[in-house]
Design an enzyme around this catalytic site. Structure first.
Site, PDB file in Angstrom:
ATOM      1  N   ASN A 146     -19.302   4.755   9.683  1.00  0.00           N
ATOM      2  CA  ASN A 146     -19.080   3.309   9.649  1.00  0.00           C
ATOM      3  C   ASN A 146     -18.925   2.737  11.061  1.00  0.00           C
ATOM      4  O   ASN A 146     -19.288   1.590  11.315  1.00  0.00           O
ATOM      5  CB  ASN A 146     -17.860   2.985   8.789  1.00  0.00           C
ATOM      6  CG  ASN A 146     -18.110   3.337   7.326  1.00  0.00           C
ATOM      7  OD1 ASN A 146     -19.247   3.592   6.929  1.00  0.00           O
ATOM      8  ND2 ASN A 146     -17.053   3.366   6.533  1.00  0.00           N
ATOM      9  N   TYR A 164       0.829  -1.213   0.000  1.00  0.00           N
ATOM     10  CA  TYR A 164       0.000   0.000   0.000  1.00  0.00           C
ATOM     11  C   TYR A 164       0.865   1.266   0.000  1.00  0.00           C
ATOM     12  O   TYR A 164       0.357   2.354  -0.237  1.00  0.00           O
ATOM     13  CB  TYR A 164      -0.966   0.043   1.204  1.00  0.00           C
ATOM     14  CG  TYR A 164      -1.943  -1.105   1.308  1.00  0.00           C
ATOM     15  CD1 TYR A 164      -2.107  -2.026   0.274  1.00  0.00           C
ATOM     16  CD2 TYR A 164      -2.726  -1.276   2.453  1.00  0.00           C
ATOM     17  CE1 TYR A 164      -3.004  -3.080   0.386  1.00  0.00           C
ATOM     18  CE2 TYR A 164      -3.625  -2.324   2.570  1.00  0.00           C
ATOM     19  CZ  TYR A 164      -3.752  -3.229   1.538  1.00  0.00           C
ATOM     20  OH  TYR A 164      -4.639  -4.269   1.670  1.00  0.00           O
ATOM     21  N   LEU A 174     -17.374  -3.603   1.829  1.00  0.00           N
ATOM     22  CA  LEU A 174     -18.467  -2.815   1.239  1.00  0.00           C
ATOM     23  C   LEU A 174     -18.508  -3.015  -0.279  1.00  0.00           C
ATOM     24  O   LEU A 174     -19.106  -2.228  -1.000  1.00  0.00           O
ATOM     25  CB  LEU A 174     -18.265  -1.323   1.560  1.00  0.00           C
ATOM     26  CG  LEU A 174     -18.136  -0.962   3.042  1.00  0.00           C
ATOM     27  CD1 LEU A 174     -17.769   0.513   3.207  1.00  0.00           C
ATOM     28  CD2 LEU A 174     -19.445  -1.265   3.788  1.00  0.00           C
ATOM     29  N   SER A 230     -12.195   4.274   4.252  1.00  0.00           N
ATOM     30  CA  SER A 230     -12.719   5.548   3.769  1.00  0.00           C
ATOM     31  C   SER A 230     -11.688   6.631   4.017  1.00  0.00           C
ATOM     32  O   SER A 230     -10.891   6.526   4.963  1.00  0.00           O
ATOM     33  CB  SER A 230     -14.026   5.901   4.507  1.00  0.00           C
ATOM     34  OG  SER A 230     -14.478   7.152   4.053  1.00  0.00           O
TER      35      SER A 230
END
Ligand code: NAP
Length: 272
Positions: free
Chosen positions: A237, A51, A187, A228
């Site tokens: 959330n 990442y 999600l 998010s």
């Protein structure tokens, strides 16, 4: 420790069910997103070497004490020695002496190195650099192979799992082997909230569509990692911990399972 639902790992440690995902969060935004999440109450944060945001994640955590931090060994670092070195680099970037959970990111069966990589994770656990160790995207045969060859059962398998791709078979395998299931892309990368059943449950309950989906994961006994960068969404959330879905409402989401609902690569074929 914060008062949140947890699952017991097979090494007797506790993992929070609700975590914060950081894939695709730009390195420059990661510190802010993680600190917003921690302030909202999240305790588990998931990152990975690939990442490229571990430094930002580490900065966002700072001196925060209630933290369960996960990272992952990327494919090109597989193999015993490479993995030991790669884990040290992760810790350097994160600015920490240990992580709470270290995972092998993909099995990469064609490389033929995941058993040696698993042996390195066992060593890292013994050295205290990883409190718990697990895998990601492992199939049943991959799980059985590392257990047969080392006798050490992964504490967790992080797999693609959302209402359109519910992984019932793998959840059963995990249950039988004593492995916690952790949902990635919970999600559906944002798509799941557009399903009519989810929208109508949101109307019926007054909760947001995202919170409904996260709640569905939690009530199925999964650990779940919504991502998010929007502070309102990050906080929204987290409200998934504040309400319950009825059996009937859970069943409506269970019905969304689809054999071709997978978004990401098929683990046996992903050998990049
Ligand atoms: P996800 O969490 O399923 O979905 C993220 C998307 O949903 C973003 O576009 C986000 O947009 C949107 N979203 C989040 N909360 C929302 C809300 N309350 N209302 C409306 N939209 C909302 O996607 P993911 O990042 O693919 O998966 C989550 C985590 O799983 C990753 O971050 C990573 O940690 C892990 N993961 C692991 C693997 C693996 O191979 N092990 C693979 C993929 C992912 P906004 O930013 O605008 O809110």
């Amino acid at each position: 420790m914060t008062d949140q639902p947890t699952l017991t790992l097979n090494d007797d440690r506790q993992i929070p069910q609700l975590g914060f995902g950081t894939w695709n969060i730009d390195p420059s935004e990661a510190a802010q997103a993680v600190s917003t999440a921690l302030e909202a109450g999240y305790w588990l944060v998931d990152t990975a070497a690939i990442y490229k945001n571990e430094e930002g994640v580490g900065k966002g955590i700072g001196d925060w004490s209630d933290i369960f931090l996960q990272t992952k060994i990327w494919n090109e670092s597989q193999g015993y020695d490479r993995t030991l070195k790669a884990a040290d680099k992760c810790l350097d970037r994160l600015g920490r002496e240990h992580v709470d959970m270290l995972l092998i990111h993909w099995p990469q069966p064609e490389r033929g190195l995941f058993v040696d990589t698993w042996k390195a994770l066992i060593e890292l656990r013994d050295q205290g650099k990883a409190k718990s160790i697990g895998v990601s995207n492992f199939r049943e045969e991959d799980l059985k192979r590392i257990v047969d060859e080392t006798g050490v059962v992964p504490a967790l398998n992080q797999i693609e799992l959302h209402p359109s791709f519910q992984q019932r078979d793998m959840r059963k395998v995990h249950e039988e082997m004593g492995i916690v299931t952790q949902s990635w892309s919970p999600l559906g990368q944002g798509d799941t909230m557009n399903a009519d059943a989810i929208k109508s449950l949101a109307e019926e309950t007054g909760q947001s569509a995202a919170a409904i989906v996260i709640r569905w994961h939690i009530q199925h006994g999964l650990s779940v990692l919504p991502r998010s960068t929007n502070p309102d969404h990050i906080r929204d959330n987290f409200t998934a911990l504040d309400f319950e879905l009825t059996d009937e409402q859970m069943a409506k989401i269970d019905e969304l399972d689809s054999a071709d609902g997978r978004i990401g690569p098929e683990p046996g074929k992903f050998n990049d």
